[in-house]
Enzyme design. Structure first.
Site, PDB file in Angstrom:
ATOM      1  N   TYR A  25      58.240 146.152  -2.591  1.00 30.95           N
ATOM      2  CA  TYR A  25      59.633 145.717  -2.746  1.00 30.95           C
ATOM      3  C   TYR A  25      60.026 144.721  -1.660  1.00 30.95           C
ATOM      4  O   TYR A  25      60.739 143.749  -1.911  1.00 30.95           O
ATOM      5  CB  TYR A  25      60.566 146.926  -2.734  1.00 30.95           C
ATOM      6  CG  TYR A  25      62.023 146.551  -2.784  1.00 30.95           C
ATOM      7  CD1 TYR A  25      62.617 146.161  -3.985  1.00 30.95           C
ATOM      8  CD2 TYR A  25      62.810 146.575  -1.639  1.00 30.95           C
ATOM      9  CE1 TYR A  25      63.954 145.795  -4.036  1.00 30.95           C
ATOM     10  CE2 TYR A  25      64.144 146.212  -1.678  1.00 30.95           C
ATOM     11  CZ  TYR A  25      64.716 145.821  -2.881  1.00 30.95           C
ATOM     12  OH  TYR A  25      66.041 145.454  -2.918  1.00 30.95           O
ATOM     13  N   GLU A  26      59.544 144.959  -0.433  1.00 32.89           N
ATOM     14  CA  GLU A  26      59.892 144.105   0.697  1.00 32.89           C
ATOM     15  C   GLU A  26      58.975 142.887   0.812  1.00 32.89           C
ATOM     16  O   GLU A  26      58.958 142.212   1.837  1.00 32.89           O
ATOM     17  CB  GLU A  26      59.911 144.916   1.998  1.00 32.89           C
ATOM     18  CG  GLU A  26      61.052 145.904   2.029  1.00 32.89           C
ATOM     19  CD  GLU A  26      61.187 146.649   3.342  1.00 32.89           C
ATOM     20  OE1 GLU A  26      60.236 146.638   4.165  1.00 32.89           O
ATOM     21  OE2 GLU A  26      62.261 147.248   3.551  1.00 32.89           O
ATOM     22  N   GLU A  83      63.927 154.601   9.833  1.00 30.33           N
ATOM     23  CA  GLU A  83      62.835 153.643   9.667  1.00 30.33           C
ATOM     24  C   GLU A  83      62.724 153.181   8.221  1.00 30.33           C
ATOM     25  O   GLU A  83      62.599 151.991   7.958  1.00 30.33           O
ATOM     26  CB  GLU A  83      61.512 154.262  10.127  1.00 30.33           C
ATOM     27  CG  GLU A  83      60.311 153.364   9.985  1.00 30.33           C
ATOM     28  CD  GLU A  83      60.337 152.134  10.884  1.00 30.33           C
ATOM     29  OE1 GLU A  83      59.620 151.173  10.567  1.00 30.33           O
ATOM     30  OE2 GLU A  83      61.058 152.120  11.899  1.00 30.33           O
ATOM     31  N   TYR A  86      64.043 154.857   0.849  1.00 22.88           N
ATOM     32  CA  TYR A  86      63.535 154.289  -0.395  1.00 22.88           C
ATOM     33  C   TYR A  86      63.758 155.262  -1.536  1.00 22.88           C
ATOM     34  O   TYR A  86      63.518 156.463  -1.396  1.00 22.88           O
ATOM     35  CB  TYR A  86      62.041 153.985  -0.269  1.00 22.88           C
ATOM     36  CG  TYR A  86      61.476 153.287  -1.485  1.00 22.88           C
ATOM     37  CD1 TYR A  86      61.728 151.946  -1.730  1.00 22.88           C
ATOM     38  CD2 TYR A  86      60.694 153.984  -2.394  1.00 22.88           C
ATOM     39  CE1 TYR A  86      61.223 151.310  -2.855  1.00 22.88           C
ATOM     40  CE2 TYR A  86      60.169 153.352  -3.521  1.00 22.88           C
ATOM     41  CZ  TYR A  86      60.443 152.013  -3.735  1.00 22.88           C
ATOM     42  OH  TYR A  86      59.941 151.383  -4.844  1.00 22.88           O
ATOM     43  N   GLY A  97      70.075 157.624  -2.792  1.00 25.84           N
ATOM     44  CA  GLY A  97      70.128 156.934  -1.502  1.00 25.84           C
ATOM     45  C   GLY A  97      71.333 157.375  -0.691  1.00 25.84           C
ATOM     46  O   GLY A  97      71.230 157.636   0.510  1.00 25.84           O
ATOM     47  N   TYR A 131      74.877 149.519   1.778  1.00 25.86           N
ATOM     48  CA  TYR A 131      75.195 150.018   3.116  1.00 25.86           C
ATOM     49  C   TYR A 131      76.644 149.701   3.491  1.00 25.86           C
ATOM     50  O   TYR A 131      77.343 150.534   4.059  1.00 25.86           O
ATOM     51  CB  TYR A 131      74.240 149.425   4.154  1.00 25.86           C
ATOM     52  CG  TYR A 131      72.786 149.805   3.935  1.00 25.86           C
ATOM     53  CD1 TYR A 131      72.417 151.085   3.528  1.00 25.86           C
ATOM     54  CD2 TYR A 131      71.776 148.888   4.146  1.00 25.86           C
ATOM     55  CE1 TYR A 131      71.096 151.431   3.330  1.00 25.86           C
ATOM     56  CE2 TYR A 131      70.442 149.224   3.964  1.00 25.86           C
ATOM     57  CZ  TYR A 131      70.112 150.493   3.557  1.00 25.86           C
ATOM     58  OH  TYR A 131      68.806 150.825   3.365  1.00 25.86           O
TER      59      TYR A 131
END
Length: 158
Positions: A25-26, A83, A86, A97, A131
């Site tokens: 994903y990143e 850290e 997901y 989440g 967020y």
């Protein structure tokens, strides 16, 4: 019904797979060097250095939060550094989440920790919006620095 719980040793292979999924994903699909044994040792060895919680629904782990303690010299108390957070793509939008973050916030509040903090990639707009919807704000006055590879080796030799 979903449940947030502390990770168990039997969860390590699934958590490692989710770490690989997060790397994809990143946009760093080949970056994960972690192994089942390394993760097992860090989470459940003689001196654990990290913690993990998972969200379980429909009999499967749908997501995880992996974290460790940091310390604020100004506040004089610990905090949580998240850290990794997901959730499987097919499980997103179900509140997992948010539930994982709420769990970490409760741990911090219950233990008297000063904060929960994490990093997010600048291009990751969906996560940033998520967020911010929870009240988290970027710390724009700080820049993250990192020593790795040759630079780490050179500084270690000073």
């Amino acid at each position: 019904m979903n449940a947030i719980r502390e990770a168990r040793p039997s969860d390590v292979p699934v958590i490692l797979q989710l770490i690989h999924d997060l790397a994809i994903y990143e946009r760093e699909p080949d970056a994960v060097k972690n192994t089942t044994q390394s993760l097992q040792d860090a989470l459940f060895g003689e001196r654990p250095t990290i913690y993990a919680h998972v969200v379980e629904a429909r009999g499967e782990i749908q997501g995880f939060a992996l974290w460790f303690l940091n310390y604020s010299t100004w506040e004089g108390v610990n905090g949580i550094y998240l850290e990794d957070l997901y959730v499987r793509p097919e499980a997103r939008g179900a509140g997992y989440g948010k539930a994982l973050l709420a769990n970490l916030a409760r741990i911090a509040a219950d233990r008297g920790y000063a904060r929960v903090e994490w990093s997010v990639l600048n291009w990751n707009e969906p996560s940033i919006r998520f967020y911010e919807s929870l009240g988290a704000r970027p710390q724009s006055e700080w820049s993250t620095f990192r020593l790795t590879g040759d630079a780490l080796t050179k500084v270690a030799a000073l």
